[in-house]
Design an enzyme around this catalytic site. Sequence first.
Site, PDB file in Angstrom:
ATOM      1  CB  CYS A 146      -0.950   0.014   1.205  1.00  0.00           C
ATOM      2  SG  CYS A 146      -0.107   0.180   2.780  1.00  0.00           S
ATOM      3  CB  CYS A 168       4.696  -0.268   1.535  1.00  0.00           C
ATOM      4  SG  CYS A 168       3.737  -1.505   2.434  1.00  0.00           S
ATOM      5  CG  ASP A 191      13.791  26.794 -33.870  1.00  0.00           C
ATOM      6  OD1 ASP A 191      14.262  27.923 -34.090  1.00  0.00           O
ATOM      7  OD2 ASP A 191      14.146  25.768 -34.494  1.00  0.00           O
ATOM      8  CG  ASP A 203      15.100  21.486 -34.986  1.00  0.00           C
ATOM      9  OD1 ASP A 203      15.078  22.718 -34.734  1.00  0.00           O
ATOM     10  OD2 ASP A 203      15.523  21.014 -36.056  1.00  0.00           O
ATOM     11  CG  ASP A 241      16.055  25.607 -31.002  1.00  0.00           C
ATOM     12  OD1 ASP A 241      15.974  26.847 -31.080  1.00  0.00           O
ATOM     13  OD2 ASP A 241      15.847  24.843 -31.952  1.00  0.00           O
TER      14      ASP A 241
END
Length: 737
Positions: free
Chosen positions: A19, A22, A432, A630, A634
């Site tokens: 549970c 724990c 971008d 990408d 960036d």
Amino acid sequence: MNEQVTFQKINLEIEGMTCAACSARIEKVIGKMAGVHEIAVNLPLGRAALVLDASTELKGKIIERMEQLGYSARSFEEASDSRQSIVGLGTKLVISALLTLPLLWAMVRHYTITSGIWIPDLFLEPWFQLLLATPVQFVIGAPFYFNAWKAVKSKSANMDVLIVLSTTCAYLYSHYMTMHMLRSGGADPHAVYYETSAMIITVVLLGKWLEASAKERSMKTVHQLRRLSPQTVTVIRNEKQTETISIKDVCIGDSLLILTGEVVPADGRVIRGRSNVDEAFITGESVPVEKRQYDRLIGGSVNRDETITMQVTALGPQTALGKMIRLMEDAQASKTEIGRYVDRIAAVFVPAVLMLALLTLCMWSLWLTPGDFKGALFKAIAVLVIACPCALGLATPTSILVGTSRALESGILFKEGKYVEQLQQIDIILMDKTGTLTHGTPRVTDIITDSGQEHRLLRMLAAAENGIEHPYAKAIMKEAARRGFQVKETSSSQALTGLGVTARVDKHEIHIGSRAFMSQTEISTQKFSQVAEQLERQGKTILFAAVDGVPAGVIALMDTLKSSTPQAIRRLKKMGIVVAMVTGDHRKTANAIADKAGITAIYAEMQPQDKVHLVRMLQQKGRRVAMVGDGVNDAPALAAADIGIAVGTGSEIAKDAADVNLLHSDLGGVADAMVMSRKTMRNIRQNLLFALMYNVLAIPLAFMGLMTPWIAGTAMALSSVSVVANASRLQKASWRN
């Protein structure tokens, strides 16, 4: 001078958690150990993700400490097959159910409305019920006792403690009554409650089996990724001989033969041959990609046409597939902020339940119904069982598990679960231009220079750009190759990120780049400014060129908009998100592209540091910012944003800096990720509401004696199953808004 601290990440498989109490206990204790910087324990997965000092050998000590707490831990790579554990759990469930069924049949005599149902006389015998209930209680239920004892030894309390206390009380009371009846010679089936203890254990096992099955279904994407790598490969020895060996025996630099229809076993590059390769499962691109000599191959892709020879450059965890699997596992094992808050509640929940059960026993036996100890005991048992916080602990991690798996199927990889929570808070997205909004494969459209100097200038610029990994550099190289020019190599090229390139070619100093680059190097752009403005109004990107500090011409490049971009922008706007374009291009070029994309907010002529400043300025104004990019330029902004999203065709640096990776180039993935984040968080809130409402409503009913222990056990198990079932709905959720 401060010594730099390095970290290592490890994943551990943990057995014995039952549970949220724990997982909270493990996080609290292990998190206090020296050298442990972070720990996130995922209850549904039974896994812990830890960040440790790289300079220390902590792994063994952590495993030893977990065993002291009552749990077994091992490296994730050593973990047992989950299917095998599900089968074992299912076998126990079937045996327990078969032994419990006669007890349930006999139980109908307890109620007036069902007292007319025929029951075999044997089922009503207390000694027969004892015979059935004992193996359920102490053989099938042995793990509950084992885990409860370990919890008590470590001075904690979990679900097992509640289960053991409640079922043992019911069993021992019934056992006492059975012995009493055997000695007196009577047999009263109403005096024993074996069905209560057996039913609670059976129902809890049912809940565990359903949870494990749901987890297995949710992990199917990761399992499929793992199965992509073949077990054997064909290696080429001495340039001619071939040999079939295990993938484990392959080394970096080996040459492998990939036949038609075979799976590429590792990352590498083509050294001989030419073929179309299907990368759909890795990148999401449905159209096979043509691969020629020196082209990159991704492990897990499928060779569709001709036999090719590849050279291995990465193996196992270092391949793109291996990194994807690791990131997926990290995302499912990590925790959201809302999940940590729930764990803090669950950590005090079990002790509170024990106190409430004791209060129930005392109030009913001493005050409300004095002398009726049996009735008070069974009301206390019902409170113990009904108040177990299983559903509360499963509410968040189960939804994250299912949501991130479903996202990966759609080509969206979240590096950590917390990013699922953070993405739905975003209110502005910076995008971008090159490679994100556009295809990122520009082509040279115009070369403007002095009469008769076009070929000479292109040769010099191609030599300067040779070896530069920027789309504009590749476009210039491609144009030179198209015209049949032999491009010289130079070792003096230097790229300034976001600005341009300087190089020495044939004893000439070459500069090529943006207006800002020319201004920085004090080279005038006036000579070609008028023609440059005309080309920029057409949406073309302009690079200025200079030889020995003298303006020599301009190169115009055109990069087409992705077909998916306008629709993706419309979807994001429909969700109430502001979309802005950030680019290093001149404003006229930026305006032309933005107009086609449907973007009105434009930040042009932005260098990498300007993008970072923009992100921080918006954050200071209270905006939640996502950056989509990408390229290498960036990466700083991706890292600075609240959420960084890297497009699949981008550089490795951008992917490493981002929090979310799109495995394909379709910008619609950004909108899909946003919808997925919102639906997952909505699902988590539904789970938490259900779990809390369940406890708020059920505990008073048990306290008032309106809920028998076996019904409480059934309700407790069904609450967990309901949370898992609700989370499983995300597997079929549509990300299209």
